[in-house]
Design a protein around this motif. Sequence first.
Motif, PDB file in Angstrom:
ATOM      1  N   ARG A   7       0.854  -1.183   0.000  1.00 47.97           N
ATOM      2  CA  ARG A   7       0.000   0.000   0.000  1.00 47.97           C
ATOM      3  C   ARG A   7       0.894   1.238   0.000  1.00 47.97           C
ATOM      4  NH1 ARG A   7      -4.789  -0.703   0.079  1.00 47.97           N
ATOM      5  NH2 ARG A   7      -5.752   1.081   1.045  1.00 47.97           N
ATOM      6  N   ILE A   8       0.576   2.175  -0.885  1.00 45.06           N
ATOM      7  CA  ILE A   8       1.296   3.448  -0.957  1.00 45.06           C
ATOM      8  C   ILE A   8       0.217   4.520  -0.970  1.00 45.06           C
ATOM      9  CG2 ILE A   8       2.891   4.857  -2.290  1.00 45.06           C
ATOM     10  CD1 ILE A   8       3.952   2.246  -3.546  1.00 45.06           C
ATOM     11  N   GLY A   9      -0.099   5.063   0.196  1.00 43.48           N
ATOM     12  CA  GLY A   9      -1.214   6.002   0.311  1.00 43.48           C
ATOM     13  C   GLY A   9      -2.504   5.278  -0.018  1.00 43.48           C
ATOM     14  N   ASN A  10      -3.282   5.829  -0.949  1.00 41.70           N
ATOM     15  CA  ASN A  10      -4.517   5.192  -1.383  1.00 41.70           C
ATOM     16  C   ASN A  10      -4.294   4.262  -2.571  1.00 41.70           C
ATOM     17  OD1 ASN A  10      -6.118   6.416   0.542  1.00 41.70           O
ATOM     18  ND2 ASN A  10      -6.471   8.224  -0.727  1.00 41.70           N
ATOM     19  N   SER A  11      -3.045   4.099  -2.989  1.00 42.34           N
ATOM     20  CA  SER A  11      -2.714   3.268  -4.138  1.00 42.34           C
ATOM     21  C   SER A  11      -1.976   2.023  -3.683  1.00 42.34           C
ATOM     22  CB  SER A  11      -1.831   4.053  -5.112  1.00 42.34           C
ATOM     23  OG  SER A  11      -2.493   5.210  -5.556  1.00 42.34           O
ATOM     24  N   GLN A  12      -1.529   1.255  -4.646  1.00 43.49           N
ATOM     25  CA  GLN A  12      -0.714   0.085  -4.368  1.00 43.49           C
ATOM     26  C   GLN A  12       0.446   0.077  -5.340  1.00 43.49           C
ATOM     27  OE1 GLN A  12      -3.180  -3.372  -4.555  1.00 43.49           O
ATOM     28  NE2 GLN A  12      -4.414  -2.766  -2.812  1.00 43.49           N
TER      29      GLN A  12
END
Length: 82
Positions: A7-12
């Motif tokens: 997970r990178i913030g609201n992304s992947q």
Amino acid sequence: MLVRVRRIGNSQGVILSKTMMDQCDIKDMVNVEVKGNAIVIEPVTHKPREGWAKQFQIAGPDSNEDLMGNISNEFDDSDWTW
């Protein structure tokens, strides 16, 4: 090589090793595309706006030449009334 999706913030995303980046000659920009059921990551070999200045010079400031060619979209094709 198996790599965990993070997970990178609201992304992947995934983290690529330096060795992998060097082998593919990836510096700072990549082109990412979905082809079939695969995500393809390729190094960018030219600057994103390379050639734009030449195209604008060819057209000239008073030209009505269509520099976009036959590019259309769904809205233009179906919803727009000319």
